[in-house]
Design an enzyme around this catalytic site. Structure first.
Site, short mmCIF file in Angstrom:
data_model
loop_
_atom_site.label_atom_id
_atom_site.label_comp_id
_atom_site.label_asym_id
_atom_site.label_seq_id
_atom_site.Cartn_x
_atom_site.Cartn_y
_atom_site.Cartn_z
N ASP A 1 -94.44 144.55 33.81
CA ASP A 1 -93.92 144.49 32.45
C ASP A 1 -93.91 143.02 32.05
O ASP A 1 -93.00 142.27 32.38
CB ASP A 1 -92.51 145.09 32.40
N TYR B 1 -85.11 144.93 32.62
CA TYR B 1 -85.06 145.76 31.42
C TYR B 1 -86.49 146.04 30.98
O TYR B 1 -87.32 145.14 30.96
CB TYR B 1 -84.30 145.02 30.30
N LYS C 1 -93.73 141.27 22.29
CA LYS C 1 -93.21 139.97 21.85
C LYS C 1 -94.30 139.02 21.35
O LYS C 1 -94.74 139.14 20.23
CB LYS C 1 -92.32 139.39 22.95
C1 LIG Z 1 -88.04 143.03 25.10
C2 LIG Z 1 -88.53 143.71 26.31
C3 LIG Z 1 -88.96 145.06 26.28
C4 LIG Z 1 -88.79 145.92 25.08
O1 LIG Z 1 -89.55 145.51 24.00
P1 LIG Z 1 -89.10 146.00 22.53
O2 LIG Z 1 -90.19 145.49 21.66
O3 LIG Z 1 -87.76 145.41 22.28
O4 LIG Z 1 -89.04 147.49 22.58
C5 LIG Z 1 -89.53 145.57 27.42
N1 LIG Z 1 -89.66 144.85 28.54
C6 LIG Z 1 -89.24 143.57 28.61
C7 LIG Z 1 -89.45 142.80 29.86
C8 LIG Z 1 -88.64 142.98 27.50
O5 LIG Z 1 -88.18 141.72 27.60
#
Ligand SMILES: *Cc1c(COP(=O)(O)O)cnc(C)c1O
Length: 431
Positions: free
Chosen positions: A240, A145, A268
């Site tokens: 990511d 994701y 995060k």
């Molecule tokens: C949470 C997450 C996102 C999205 O971040 P948001 O601040 O919720 O938009 C993207 N990539 C990964 C791996 C994530 O865990």
């Protein structure tokens, strides 16, 4: 029995005002019960709900709270920052400090742009990759994701070679067609895509430690292989690290595994509990971002001083390497305790854990990709979840999410969770 009456009332009101009663789908209890609990306070590793039930929190806001709720340094930094104003839309010194911290600690990042969410970070990194390579297609992995931008909400059809089909209404096929799906931990599926489209793939985007199908660590050689393929076919490798950044190590997964991606997305933890994201990488590539270069990307609240203050206060605490040692120790204690408890109850589970992340998959299969994660028995997870909740342990309300351990968790929290899990696995056995 715990009472959840106040949560129920708030949910009944919320559901009339907010789609599904929640502001992000992962918070819903659809997979595990009737309605979500509403929380009113967090302290360290604990949360208290609106019915005054207390829980040990194993989601920690899905990642940001690596030191638990309300670490003193963050609270103090926020109090101080708020006295000078909440936002200016004019550069502030603390933005330099944040950029410096990220560039000094994340090995591949020479230049960084702050945004306000992980979604914005990945979306912008891909735009940049497409502009830089002058190519349109991207490769992602099934089960990874990367936020909810159109071209990232794509699932593979049956085979890895099928063109992407949207996994949600609202994504045009013309966009989905440029997203190719590969299987996590399977280099052959990636190479096949490069062979099919040798000069059209702009980037491979990957969670170097997959955390959004439950925890799936990279197999030995997987990330190295991705680096080699991207270099060979002149595509960019995008890590990511929205979850793994400053969690797998102070320099993220790239430092842990010694791999250099071209671009890195963060989020995060770097916001310390406020809404923040960032993307960065080689100077040559990042210099293409406006106003230094032609690739447009902007944000009214980007680099927000409150968010920078909270994030930096948290990041500064993480310079203490013992925090990572402690997180690993607690998490392995939890994983081994849970495995033993499941074995004793005769429940088949496969537990993945790494650093401070863990998932208990209710399956016998090793879980190294999305397909294997999908073999989990979600009915068993539901019974396990409910029993744990009733006993005061807040787990992610889905089989396909990570548990997050924080440095505020104590050995007692972990040992008690294992004791509770013995009873929960027994309930699963009796289903
Ligand atoms: C949470 C997450 C996102 C999205 O971040 P948001 O601040 O919720 O938009 C993207 N990539 C990964 C791996 C994530 O865990």
């Amino acid at each position: 029995m715990r009472s959840f009456e106040n949560s129920k009332k708030l949910y009944q009101e919320a559901v009339k005002l907010i789609p599904g009663g929640v502001n992000s789908p992962v918070r819903a209890f659809q997979a595990v019960g009737d309605f979500p609990i509403f929380v009113k306070e967090g302290n360290g590793s604990h949360i208290i709900d609106v019915d005054n039930n207390e829980y040990v929190d194993f989601i920690c806001s899905w990642g940001p709270l690596i030191l638990g709720h309300k670490p003193q340094a963050v609270t103090e930094a926020l109090k101080e920052a708020i006295n000078t104003g909440t936002t200016f839309g004019i550069p502030t010194e603390i933005e330099n400090e944040m950029a410096k911290f990220i560039c000094e600690n994340v090995p591949s990042v020479e230049m960084v742009r702050m945004v306000s969410s992980g979604t914005e970070a990945t979306m912008s990194a891909l735009r940049l990759a497409r502009a830089y390579t002058k190519r349109d297609k991207i490769v992602k992995f099934e089960g990874c994701y990367h936020g909810h931008a159109d071209h990232l909400l794509i699932k593979a059809g049956s085979g890895a070679l099928t063109l992407g089909v949207p996994s949600t209404p609202g994504v045009p096929e013309s966009i989905a067609n440029n997203t190719l799906n590969a299987r996590y931990n399977d280099l052959i599926s990636v190479e096949a895509l490069f062979k099919q489209f040798p000069e059209q793939i702009a980037a491979v985007i990957v969670e170097p430690i997959a955390g959004n199908m439950g925890l799936v660590p990279p197999k030995a050689g997987f990330l190295t292989g991705l680096r080699e393929l991207c270099t060979k076919y002149r595509a960019l490798l995008i890590f990511d690290e929205v979850i793994s950044g400053f969690r797998a190590s102070i320099g993220g997964a790239q430092k842990l595994y010694g791999i250099t991606p071209d671009l890195t997305c963060l989020g995060k933890i770097i916001g310390g509990g406020l809404p923040v994201g960032a993307y960065g990488g080689k100077k040559e590539i990042m210099s293409q971002v406006a106003p230094a270069g032609p690739v447009y990307q902007a944000g009214t609240l980007s680099g927000n001083p409150l968010a920078m203050a909270a994030g930096l206060a948290l990041l500064n605490q993480l310079k203490d390497e013992e925090i990572y040692t402690k997180l690993e120790r607690l998490t392995s204690l939890l994983a081994l305790g849970l495995k033993q408890a499941a074995d004793e109850a005769g429940v088949k589970v496969s537990i993945n854990y790494l650093g401070s992340l863990l998932t208990v998959f209710f399956t016998e299969s090793l879980v190294e990709c999305y397909e294997q994660a999908q073999s989990s028995n979600t009915a068993q997870f539901k019974v396990f979840f409910q029993s744990m909740l009733e006993q005061g342990y807040y787990l992610p309300p889905s089989q396909f999410e990570c548990w997050f351990v924080s440095a505020a968790h104590t050995e007692e929290d972990i040992n008690n969770a294992v004791e509770a899990a013995k009873r929960a696995f027994q309930k699963v056995k009796e289903m």
